[in-house]
Design an enzyme around this catalytic site. Structure first.
Site, PDB file in Angstrom:
ATOM      1  N   GLU A   1     137.580  -2.346 -71.212  1.00 37.97           N
ATOM      2  CA  GLU A   1     138.170  -3.452 -70.918  1.00 37.97           C
ATOM      3  C   GLU A   1     137.391  -4.151 -69.940  1.00 37.97           C
ATOM      4  OE1 GLU A   1     142.306  -5.613 -68.959  1.00 37.97           O
ATOM      5  OE2 GLU A   1     141.841  -3.439 -69.137  1.00 37.97           O
TER       6      GLU A   1
ATOM      7  N   ASP B   1     129.834  -6.763 -77.470  1.00 36.22           N
ATOM      8  CA  ASP B   1     129.802  -8.180 -78.456  1.00 36.22           C
ATOM      9  C   ASP B   1     128.701  -9.062 -77.797  1.00 36.22           C
ATOM     10  OD1 ASP B   1     130.442  -9.811 -80.453  1.00 36.22           O
ATOM     11  OD2 ASP B   1     131.970 -10.655 -79.231  1.00 36.22           O
TER      12      ASP B   1
ATOM     13  N   GLU C   1     146.296  -1.531 -59.697  1.00 32.92           N
ATOM     14  CA  GLU C   1     146.701  -1.310 -60.958  1.00 32.92           C
ATOM     15  C   GLU C   1     146.690   0.337 -61.144  1.00 32.92           C
ATOM     16  OE1 GLU C   1     145.171  -3.424 -64.151  1.00 32.92           O
ATOM     17  OE2 GLU C   1     144.602  -5.113 -62.982  1.00 32.92           O
TER      18      GLU C   1
ATOM     19  N   CYS D   1     140.963  -2.624 -76.102  1.00 35.17           N
ATOM     20  CA  CYS D   1     140.334  -1.527 -75.232  1.00 35.17           C
ATOM     21  C   CYS D   1     140.495  -0.189 -76.045  1.00 35.17           C
ATOM     22  CB  CYS D   1     141.100  -1.567 -73.829  1.00 35.17           C
ATOM     23  SG  CYS D   1     140.916  -3.075 -73.141  1.00 35.17           S
TER      24      CYS D   1
ATOM     25  N   HIS E   1     145.200  -3.967 -79.137  1.00 26.35           N
ATOM     26  CA  HIS E   1     144.755  -3.534 -77.935  1.00 26.35           C
ATOM     27  C   HIS E   1     143.327  -3.392 -78.160  1.00 26.35           C
ATOM     28  CE1 HIS E   1     148.894  -3.384 -76.318  1.00 26.35           C
ATOM     29  NE2 HIS E   1     149.297  -2.817 -77.518  1.00 26.35           N
TER      30      HIS E   1
ATOM     31  N   ARG F   1     140.363  -7.923 -60.506  1.00 28.14           N
ATOM     32  CA  ARG F   1     140.222  -9.094 -61.769  1.00 28.14           C
ATOM     33  C   ARG F   1     139.823 -10.230 -61.277  1.00 28.14           C
ATOM     34  NH1 ARG F   1     142.255  -7.079 -66.768  1.00 28.14           N
ATOM     35  NH2 ARG F   1     143.600  -5.058 -66.374  1.00 28.14           N
TER      36      ARG F   1
END
Length: 777
Positions: free
Chosen positions: A464, A521, A453, A745, A743, A424
């Protein structure tokens, strides 16, 4: 170009097509002796012709079939001289017709019934007809009040008896040739009045028109078509009787003759058609679409000749539709939307067979709807692209498996996917490294892992990854794209840099989104997608320029409206441009605080902009801004997109359709979302849910978009509609003092069980209006 809107094939192997078998015609001999019966008509205002008796056209279709068989029996493949013209399987590339061949292969006119012979005037001169619109309207009014339709009947039966008479009645001036593309010479008002009255006349009047049209179509053609012939075709196409299935056999032959005209003749028809008003143009298109749909899926199959006898019906209608599509795209703005040419019936045929026929046979003798992509809906195109993608994914995964096994290595499931592992904290650089390293795997199914993760990617992590990357890359501070507030869109930064690989990453991201059915988007202007399809297939020669397309002031308006407005003022300025503006063919741009100058043409700084050359200046300036100044950035972006999305299916797409595939459609239907929403912890009958939909359906469009953006990460809808969002509302067991949470995602909204509608509305508006920056979880 009359073929505008046709897709060039990926390959064009010649395919001879199947020769149709000859058949016995003895039992049909009797049919030739009488004129084909005309179907009965209804004088009801709702009108048209009764669909009535199912055999009303059997004799006419037998008659046509007989001529067909006779023609094919003597090997005539090319002559368009009769009602029956080439078996047009490939309607785009018709062979040129050589006169001596035509002479050798023509059916003797004596094989036709006496009544159907058309006189052949040596030099056709039009008879003088003086009836005006007012005269005709007076005749109709008198007939309605007196019940005596003789004058009206005589007018219709005379006017439609031959192409000559059609021109005599409807040509603006019988003595003028009217042979320019600018003016068809047709008195459109008179044509419209005559057709508007037709469906409300008695049956025998309507029959006489159809009888005349048959006579006209059975003319013996001498040499090439005249402009008078083209005018007659143009007028006959507008006949509202052809909306009725009982006239389809005649309509089919009219379409076949028009489809077989030369390219030069089509050119005239296209330019004349663009002058038709929207009110008249759309029914013409709808009639052709309905004809194709009902031939594919007839409500009453017995109404039509068997499919094997009329394989040319659909290709002919599609070719004529292509002429209207070309006319529509010549005008800005177009007469009707490009989506009005979609035939949604085609969503239900075997699209992949169409696609493979097109790939294998190109534009040779095998017809495919893919030759005419304007007729295929975006939903159907998405199916073709996804299936094509899946087949590519499967074949690449299979190849990986074979390679492993042949090297005696143990295969594992991971090799079937494009596995992207990122931190990340280093999102962009890790993503770049991964996609560059795994370039050979880009067509495999995408799976994303965030380092450190736990969690399997069931689609949520992939989405995501897209959301976070897009947000970071398009941030103004990042410097790759400039956001234009006036137009609410991003454009490529023209700053020079050492490495354009990040632009390649954005292109690859867009390709991966299309490939993996994820809506992004992103706000690019329409000309970005035009550039992305320039050309739609990556050229083999790497020296060929890519991403360069013709751009206009309209394109600049959609990105930098203020600048475009200034340039348009320059074009319309009535004073002395050179003295008042004092400009040269040179532009200035600020890059990292330094002003740099660029010449728009050699020695541009020494060439003043004048009243005479200002058009050239504006064109070069727009081309500089949208093509030249960002060439390297856009080329990298282009290659990134096509590294994932390389497919012949891109040839089927318009730029607007690529945008919808990448970003989804802007048209929201919240009722459709309500119907497809799933619930967790709630029933759809619960009070909170009922309050929620009452509030949302009452929102302004702006608030509905904010809600969608809050819950899914984008305010647009996937190609498949709201159902494809898999939207879910879950019960949040938190206090009702809390705001809703999303959420993105998983397209999931967590809604506390608010006690009343007012509280729910208030909390929802606060949540969706302030979500920017923390709506993602």
């Amino acid at each position: 170009d009359p073929n505008q809107g046709s897709a060039a094939p990926p390959s064009a192997e010649e395919d001879g097509g199947d020769e149709e078998e000859e058949e016995e015609e003895g039992e049909k001999e009797k049919e030739r002796e009488k004129l084909p019966p005309i179907p009965s008509a209804s004088s009801a205002a709702a009108g048209g012709l009764e669909r009535g008796a199912k055999n009303q056209f059997s004799t006419f279709s037998n008659f046509i079939t007989t001529i067909n068989q006779k023609k094919e029996g003597i090997g005539n493949r090319n002559s368009p001289t009769q009602l029956v013209i080439p078996n047009i399987k490939n309607v785009r590339d018709l062979p040129p017709i050589c006169l001596d061949v035509r002479q050798k292969q023509r059916i003797s006119i004596d094989t036709l019934p006496q009544e159907l012979k058309a006189p052949i005037p040596p030099e056709p001169s039009l008879p003088i007809r003086t009836k005006t619109v007012k005269d005709f309207q007076d005749d109709v009014e008198k007939a309605k009040s007196s019940g005596d339709w003789k004058a009206v009947h005589d007018f219709y039966s005379t006017t439609f008896d031959s192409f000559l008479e059609i021109n005599a009645a409807f040509k603006k001036d019988t003595n003028s040739p009217f042979n320019t593309i600018e003016d068809s010479g047709i008195n459109a008002k008179f044509v419209n009045v005559v057709y508007d009255a037709l469906l409300n006349t008695p049956q025998d009047v309507q029959k006489s028109v159809l009888k005349g049209i048959i006579n006209g179509l059975l003319q013996e053609w001498k040499g090439p078509r005249t402009k008078d012939d083209l005018r007659a075709y143009c007028i006959l196409l507008q006949n509202p009787q052809f909306s009725n299935t009982s006239t389809y056999v005649i309509y089919a032959h009219l379409l076949r003759q028009i489809a077989a005209l030369t390219e030069a003749d089509h050119h005239f028809l296209v330019h004349w058609s663009k002058k038709i008003s929207q009110k008249r143009f759309k029914p013409l298109v709808d009639r052709l679409l309905q004809f194709i749909s009902l031939r594919l899926f007839p409500a009453k199959p017995e109404e039509f000749p068997p499919m094997v006898k009329c394989t040319w019906w659909i290709p002919s209608a599609t070719k004529v539709l292509a002429l209207f599509n070309a006319a529509n795209s010549l005008i800005s703005p177009p007469i009707i939307s490009y989506t009005d040419f979609y035939n949604s019936t085609l969503d239900h045929i075997d699209l992949m067979e169409e696609y493979h026929n097109w790939q294998c046979y190109g534009n040779s003798h095998r017809f495919s709807f893919c030759q005419y992509p304007f007729i295929i809906s975006i939903a159907a195109k998405k199916v073709i692209i996804q299936r094509d993608s899946e087949q590519q994914m499967i074949s690449i995964a299979r190849q990986s498996l074979v390679d492993k096994v042949s090297r005696r290595q143990k295969p594992d499931m991971n090799m079937l996917f494009l596995n992207v592992k990122v931190r990340r904290t280093h999102l962009v650089s890790d993503s770049l490294d991964e996609l560059a390293r795994k370039r050979a795997d880009l067509k495999k199914k995408l799976k994303v892992t965030f380092v450190g993760e736990a969690g399997l990617d069931m689609g949520g992590l992939t989405k995501e990854w897209f959301l976070l990357l897009i947000r970071q890359i398009f941030h103004p501070d990042y410097g790759m794209f400039t956001y234009h507030k006036d137009s609410h869109c991003h454009w490529f930064s023209s700053f020079k840099c050492d490495n354009y690989s990040e632009f390649r990453l954005v292109g690859a991201l867009m390709g991966l989104a299309v490939y993996n059915s994820i809506t992004l988007d992103i706000r690019f202007p329409p000309c970005c997608y035009k550039k992305l399809l320039s050309p739609p297939i990556v050229p083999c020669d790497h020296n060929t320029l890519v991403g360069i397309c013709d751009v206009t002031l309209d394109d600049l308006f959609q990105i930098m409206p203020e600048l475009a407005h200034g340039l348009s003022e320059l074009l319309s300025y009535e004073g002395n441009v050179e003295e008042d503006f004092y400009s040269t063919f040179q532009v200035f741009q600020e890059e990292f605080g330094v002003i740099k100058s660029y010449n728009l043409k050699p020695n541009g700084d020494k060439i003043p902009v004048t009243n005479q050359n200002r058009k050239e200046y504006v064109q070069l300036y727009v081309d500089f801004l949208l093509n030249k100044s960002i060439y390297k950035q856009f080329a990298a972006f282009y290659y990134g997109f096509h590294s994932v999305c390389a497919s012949y299916a891109l040839l089927l797409l318009r730029p607007e359709e690529v945008e919808i595939l990448v970003c989804g459609s802007p048209e929201l239907d919240m009722s459709a979302l309500q119907r497809s929403t799933q619930y967790e912890g709630y029933q759809k009958t619960d009070l909170t849910i009922r309050y929620f939909w009452e509030v949302v359906l009452g929102f302004t469009l702006d608030l509905q978009k904010k809600l969608l953006h809050f819950a899914t990460g984008s305010d647009r809808v996937p190609v498949g509609g709201m159902a494809d969002l898999n939207f879910k509302i879950s019960k949040s067991e938190t206090s009702t003092n809390w705001l809703p949470v999303a959420h993105t995602c998983f397209n999931q909204l967590c809604l506390p069980p608010y006690k009343n509608k007012k509280e729910l509305k208030q909390k929802l508006i606060i949540g969706i209006s302030n979500a920017e920056g923390f709506g993602l979880e």
